[in-house]
Design an enzyme around this catalytic site. Structure first.
Site, mmCIF file in Angstrom:
data_model
loop_
_atom_site.group_PDB
_atom_site.id
_atom_site.type_symbol
_atom_site.label_atom_id
_atom_site.label_comp_id
_atom_site.label_asym_id
_atom_site.label_seq_id
_atom_site.Cartn_x
_atom_site.Cartn_y
_atom_site.Cartn_z
ATOM 1 N N ASP A 1 40.840 -8.730 70.108
ATOM 2 C CA ASP A 1 40.429 -8.914 68.714
ATOM 3 C C ASP A 1 41.452 -9.847 68.076
ATOM 4 O O ASP A 1 42.599 -9.930 68.523
ATOM 5 C CB ASP A 1 40.402 -7.566 67.961
ATOM 6 C CG ASP A 1 39.462 -7.579 66.768
ATOM 7 O OD1 ASP A 1 38.365 -6.987 66.860
ATOM 8 O OD2 ASP A 1 39.803 -8.216 65.737
ATOM 9 N N TYR B 1 24.620 -18.549 60.845
ATOM 10 C CA TYR B 1 24.558 -17.260 61.546
ATOM 11 C C TYR B 1 23.270 -17.166 62.373
ATOM 12 O O TYR B 1 23.296 -16.863 63.568
ATOM 13 C CB TYR B 1 24.630 -16.122 60.522
ATOM 14 C CG TYR B 1 24.786 -14.753 61.139
ATOM 15 C CD1 TYR B 1 26.037 -14.289 61.559
ATOM 16 C CD2 TYR B 1 23.693 -13.913 61.311
ATOM 17 C CE1 TYR B 1 26.184 -13.033 62.131
ATOM 18 C CE2 TYR B 1 23.827 -12.655 61.875
ATOM 19 C CZ TYR B 1 25.075 -12.215 62.282
ATOM 20 O OH TYR B 1 25.213 -10.975 62.858
ATOM 21 N N THR C 1 29.212 -1.620 59.157
ATOM 22 C CA THR C 1 30.506 -1.944 59.780
ATOM 23 C C THR C 1 31.343 -2.708 58.749
ATOM 24 O O THR C 1 30.849 -2.997 57.654
ATOM 25 C CB THR C 1 30.328 -2.869 61.007
ATOM 26 O OG1 THR C 1 29.838 -4.132 60.545
ATOM 27 C CG2 THR C 1 29.363 -2.290 62.038
ATOM 28 N N ASN D 1 31.126 -9.783 71.948
ATOM 29 C CA ASN D 1 30.634 -9.108 70.751
ATOM 30 C C ASN D 1 31.198 -9.671 69.445
ATOM 31 O O ASN D 1 30.571 -9.519 68.395
ATOM 32 C CB ASN D 1 30.970 -7.614 70.876
ATOM 33 C CG ASN D 1 30.796 -6.874 69.581
ATOM 34 O OD1 ASN D 1 29.681 -6.650 69.146
ATOM 35 N ND2 ASN D 1 31.911 -6.526 68.946
ATOM 36 N N ASP E 1 41.737 -14.853 69.999
ATOM 37 C CA ASP E 1 40.570 -15.411 69.318
ATOM 38 C C ASP E 1 39.451 -15.603 70.340
ATOM 39 O O ASP E 1 39.641 -16.292 71.346
ATOM 40 C CB ASP E 1 40.961 -16.753 68.685
ATOM 41 C CG ASP E 1 39.854 -17.312 67.800
ATOM 42 O OD1 ASP E 1 38.660 -17.109 68.116
ATOM 43 O OD2 ASP E 1 40.183 -17.956 66.793
ATOM 44 N N LYS F 1 22.918 -17.071 66.511
ATOM 45 C CA LYS F 1 22.359 -15.906 67.207
ATOM 46 C C LYS F 1 21.112 -16.288 68.006
ATOM 47 O O LYS F 1 20.874 -15.755 69.094
ATOM 48 C CB LYS F 1 22.067 -14.786 66.216
ATOM 49 C CG LYS F 1 23.323 -14.251 65.495
ATOM 50 C CD LYS F 1 24.359 -13.692 66.454
ATOM 51 C CE LYS F 1 25.499 -12.965 65.749
ATOM 52 N NZ LYS F 1 26.501 -12.423 66.676
#
Ligand SMILES: NC(=O)c1ccc[n+]([C@@H]2O[C@H](COP(=O)([O-])OP(=O)(O)OC[C@H]3O[C@@H](n4cnc5c(N)ncnc54)[C@H](O)[C@@H]3O)[C@@H](O)[C@H]2O)c1
Length: 264
Positions: free
Chosen positions: A44, A158, A193, A95, A68, A162
């Site tokens: 992370d 985004y 989240t 992820n 990263d 995806k």
């Protein structure tokens, strides 16, 4: 018919790497993998969050690495840690992801590029570096989104990243299938989240998602982790090249107009 695969220790003896593993879906999945018998390395960019996770979990079962997900040397290092610490690699979960609302005409090129770097180039890098180490076959899972198939205002970078992930896993499944490596994407709907905490501060957004989800609610990250564990395990042994939507049915309806709700 062979005996059914047990669902409790499905990942016994397996070694997994996870990017963006210090929070949300990645962290729930790390816990689930360990509960099902795997040893896990999480990376992370948030070192403080990683340290908190490490305090909480058995160091014999979990290793952490600050890095990263869009940096090739950091991704290569993550895979190396798995091999050095645990001796093999069976599962890779790409992820880490980012995104924020911005109209195309207002979107700075650097912001566009950063989202594409983390959300699409990051998974490409993990597939590239993990697959050669999966000498006994393996499973690669990439976090896409409902937005791989459903557009949302203010979400050009985004949604594009995806949708790109959905095609990336198809090409990777084609190329890696002969080595016994399965590659799949997951497409979560609205999950609570830290990524979506800002949206949860706006009741109209939360209602907008719930109204456009047949099950009428958002998801908990543990519900997403269950799907990832299934895809990582031999229970999904004939599943490859797919995008598995996990959205309470939201893809059947329409995406809430986030910019409209925000009056932006
Ligand atoms: N929460 C949702 O509603 C939702 C829906 C669909 C898809 N997703 C996707 O799920 C994935 C996980 O998101 P989440 O909701 O669990 O969010 P989160 O913010 O709780 O977790 C993401 C983690 O990734 C880390 N991260 C971000 N950029 C990174 C980078 N460049 N390198 C390394 N680590 C990085 C963050 O520090 C964080 O710990 C993302 O790919 C996101 O796009 C989330």
């Amino acid at each position: 018919m062979s005996d059914p695969v047990p669902t409790s220790q499905r990942l016994d003896g397996r070694v997994a790497v996870i990017t963006g593993g210090a929070s949300g879906i990645g962290l729930s999945t790390a816990r689930r993998f360990i509960a099902e018998g795997a040893r896990v390395v999480i990376s992370d960019r948030d070192g403080a969050a990683l340290a908190r996770v490490a305090e909480d979990l058995d160091p014999g079962l979990l290793a952490t690495l600050e890095g990263d997900a869009s940096d090739e040397s950091d991704v290569a290092a993550l895979v190396e840690v798995a091999i050095d610490r645990f001796g093999r690699l069976d599962i890779a979960f790409a992820n880490a992801g980012i995104g924020g609302p911005q109209r195309i005409v207002d979107c700075d090129l650097n912001e566009w590029s950063r989202v594409l770097d983390v959300n699409l180039t990051g998974p490409f890098l993990l597939i590239k570096h993990a697959a050669p180490h999966m000498t006994a076959g393996g499973s690669i899972v990439v976090t896409a989104s409902l937005n791989a198939v459903q557009a949302g205002t203010g979400m050009a970078a985004y949604c594009s990243s995806k949708a790109g992930v959905a095609m990336l896993v198809e090409v990777a499944a084609l190329e890696l299938g002969p080595q016994g490596i399965r590659v799949n994407a997951i497409g979560p709907g609205f999950v609570r989240t830290s990524l979506t905490e800002g949206a949860f501060a706006v009741p109209a957004i939360v209602e907008g998602y719930a109204e456009n989800t047949p099950l009428g609610r958002h998801a908990h990250p543990d519900e997403i982790a269950g799907l990832v564990a299934y895809l990582a395990s031999d229970e999904s042994s004939f599943v490859s090249g797919t995008l598995q939507l996990i959205d309470g049915g939201a893809h059947i309806m329409r995406y809430p107009d986030i910019l409209g709700i925000l009056g932006a």
